[in-house]
Design a protein around this motif. Structure first.
Motif, PDB file in Angstrom:
ATOM      1  N   GLU A  17     -44.676  83.587  39.771  1.00 55.73           N
ATOM      2  CA  GLU A  17     -44.099  83.862  38.445  1.00 55.73           C
ATOM      3  C   GLU A  17     -42.580  83.975  38.523  1.00 55.73           C
ATOM      4  O   GLU A  17     -41.855  83.452  37.670  1.00 55.73           O
ATOM      5  N   GLN A 151     -52.988  83.181  25.832  1.00 56.20           N
ATOM      6  CA  GLN A 151     -51.736  83.925  26.051  1.00 56.20           C
ATOM      7  C   GLN A 151     -50.632  83.006  26.582  1.00 56.20           C
ATOM      8  O   GLN A 151     -49.493  83.035  26.103  1.00 56.20           O
ATOM      9  N   ALA A 152     -50.981  82.166  27.567  1.00 55.51           N
ATOM     10  CA  ALA A 152     -49.979  81.253  28.147  1.00 55.51           C
ATOM     11  C   ALA A 152     -49.418  80.326  27.062  1.00 55.51           C
ATOM     12  O   ALA A 152     -48.211  80.058  27.016  1.00 55.51           O
ATOM     13  N   GLU A 155     -47.171  82.320  24.530  1.00 57.03           N
ATOM     14  CA  GLU A 155     -45.870  82.657  25.134  1.00 57.03           C
ATOM     15  C   GLU A 155     -44.934  81.449  25.171  1.00 57.03           C
ATOM     16  O   GLU A 155     -43.751  81.551  24.869  1.00 57.03           O
ATOM     17  N   LEU A 156     -45.474  80.296  25.530  1.00 49.17           N
ATOM     18  CA  LEU A 156     -44.614  79.105  25.632  1.00 49.17           C
ATOM     19  C   LEU A 156     -44.223  78.578  24.245  1.00 49.17           C
ATOM     20  O   LEU A 156     -43.059  78.245  23.992  1.00 49.17           O
ATOM     21  N   ARG A 159     -41.624  80.634  22.266  1.00 46.07           N
ATOM     22  CA  ARG A 159     -40.263  80.474  22.814  1.00 46.07           C
ATOM     23  C   ARG A 159     -39.688  79.098  22.518  1.00 46.07           C
ATOM     24  O   ARG A 159     -38.486  78.949  22.347  1.00 46.07           O
ATOM     25  N   GLN A 183     -50.709  92.691  24.564  1.00 44.74           N
ATOM     26  CA  GLN A 183     -49.881  92.002  25.566  1.00 44.74           C
ATOM     27  C   GLN A 183     -48.703  91.278  24.936  1.00 44.74           C
ATOM     28  O   GLN A 183     -47.609  91.273  25.482  1.00 44.74           O
ATOM     29  N   ILE A 184     -48.950  90.634  23.797  1.00 43.27           N
ATOM     30  CA  ILE A 184     -47.925  89.728  23.262  1.00 43.27           C
ATOM     31  C   ILE A 184     -47.099  90.334  22.123  1.00 43.27           C
ATOM     32  O   ILE A 184     -46.165  89.691  21.645  1.00 43.27           O
ATOM     33  N   LEU A 187     -43.211  90.211  22.417  1.00 47.31           N
ATOM     34  CA  LEU A 187     -42.685  88.839  22.319  1.00 47.31           C
ATOM     35  C   LEU A 187     -42.701  88.364  20.868  1.00 47.31           C
ATOM     36  O   LEU A 187     -41.715  87.810  20.362  1.00 47.31           O
ATOM     37  N   HIS A 191     -39.484  87.452  18.269  1.00 48.48           N
ATOM     38  CA  HIS A 191     -39.277  86.129  17.658  1.00 48.48           C
ATOM     39  C   HIS A 191     -39.646  86.113  16.174  1.00 48.48           C
ATOM     40  O   HIS A 191     -39.656  85.042  15.554  1.00 48.48           O
TER      41      HIS A 191
END
Ligand SMILES: NC(=O)c1ccc[n+]([C@@H]2O[C@H](COP(=O)([O-])OP(=O)(O)OC[C@H]3O[C@@H](n4cnc5c(N)ncnc54)[C@H](O)[C@@H]3O)[C@@H](O)[C@H]2O)c1
Length: 356
Positions: A17, A151-152, A155-156, A159, A183-184, A187, A191
């Motif tokens: 990571e 989740q992956a 997150e991407l 962003r 978790q998110i 983030l 945003h």
């Protein structure tokens, strides 16, 4: 002191990571697809080992070797194992290792935790597909399944696409949604993105321009009429779309036709076996590949992602095109990303040197 050649570098998840912070994963994936489409990679079929545990759980281990030539010049393999019941043991469904080989001596040079890389590369393929099939601005994304891949992706995408205002999520398990939400949350807040929990997949999908099923289902449920004009459906979990979506979508794009058609387990491989789809360059016995009154419906796969990257085939013709992208998942993606991680890890002097 041991010479580097006498050791194998091991990188933990935390270290992978850390190194990935310095990698533009979508750019790496774009380059890999360009190389794949221009014959600079070697990608054998995956080895699929499935078994049933003593408790009756159906589990699997995939071994996916590959060689990436050109400027990357690396070989390796990805081992990724899965037990869909693991989350009930508070363990992730998937776990694995990615191994890199020296292309001259063939010796293993690096072993790294593979599940993080696998989720990052999968989300990066979705991001690439979204870029090269660009249509209307994406303000709403539907994510079906609230696990690791969900989740992956969130997150991407959050962003990379500043216009996104809403993520609509549905999972059969309310606990998984709640855990992901926690978790998110920071983030999404950073945003200005709202998370809307849907009561069913249709409610999540209808308002979305980008739809990402990342479930563990083996039976389809996504209907064509749920998809708005211009929508891109990236079929991460490979079985969620109904065959009608394959027949009716304006474009169906795969990552690698040979792997997709050789796999008997997933939707497109099954449809190929049933004579319902043919490959992008397959010669058709009739001049009209689509349905006729006398023959079963048949649909041609339009393109492979690498061809769209190279510009030899179109991603999207019209803004209203509904596009189905079916990324089987190619280990060249993992191996190319892993080679960047290995290079950065050596620069940062992280990881553990294991004696051979
Ligand atoms: N195509 C690729 O390249 C690629 C790469 C990696 C993983 N995958 C696939 O992505 C999928 C998700 O992986 P993960 O690690 O996030 O798994 P996970 O177990 O962490 O999450 C899956 C979630 O889907 C939910 N789910 C199952 N069936 C559902 C349904 N019918 N409707 C709504 N939700 C449902 C489960 O409750 C679970 O929360 C797997 O099928 C995996 O094989 C594909």
């Amino acid at each position: 002191m041991m010479h580097q050649d006498d050791t194998i570098l091991y990188l933990s998840r935390k270290e992978v990571e850390q190194a990935c912070q310095q990698v533009d994963s979508v750019a790496v994936i774009r380059e890999v697809f360009a190389m794949h489409a221009s014959g600079q990679t070697i990608l054998p079929d995956e080895a699929y080992l499935g078994w049933t545990t003593a408790d009756g759980e159906r589990v699997r281990s995939l071994n996916m070797p590959s060689y990436v030539g050109g400027s990357v010049g690396i070989a390796g393999t990805k081992i990724i194992n899965s037990n869909p019941h693991n989350p009930m043991r508070s363990l992730p469904r998937a776990s694995g290792l990615t191994l890199l080989y020296d292309t001259t001596t063939t010796r293993v040079t690096c072993v790294m935790e593979g599940a993080y890389l696998s989720s990052l590369r999968t989300a990066s393929v979705t991001a690439l597909a979204t870029d090269i099939c660009k249509g209307d601005t994406i303000t709403c994304i539907a994510v079906i399944g609230a696990g690791v891949l969900a989740q992956a992706h969130i997150e991407l995408m959050v962003r990379r696409i500043p216009q996104v205002q809403q993520i609509r999520i549905f999972d059969l398990s309310a606990e998984r949604v709640e855990a992901l939400q926690q978790q998110i949350a920071p983030l999404l807040e950073a945003h200005g993105v709202a998370l809307q929990v849907a009561a069913n997949p249709e409610e999540a999908i209808r308002p979305a321009q980008l739809i990402i099923p990342a479930t563990t289902t083996t039976s389809g449920y996504i209907q064509y009429e749920w998809l708005q004009p211009g929508a891109i459906l990236v079929n991460i979990s490979l079985d969620d779309a109904l065959p009608e979506v394959v027949f009716k979508a304006d474009k169906v794009i795969v990552d690698d036709w040979s792997l997709v058609k050789n796999d008997p387990h997933r939707l497109l491989g099954r449809m190929y076996r049933a004579g319902q789809i043919i490959g992008p360059d397959d010669v058709c016995s009739t001049s009209e590949p689509m349905s006729t009154a006398t023959s079963a419906p048949r649909r041609r796969i339009d393109a492979q992602l690498g061809e769209v990257v190279l510009g030899t085939k179109a991603g999207r013709d019209a803004t209203s095109d509904i596009i189905l992208v079916n990324p089987f998942g190619l280990s060249i993606e993992d191996i190319a990303l892993a080679s960047q991680v290995y290079r950065i890890a050596r620069d940062l002097r992280i990881g553990v040197a294991l004696e051979r």
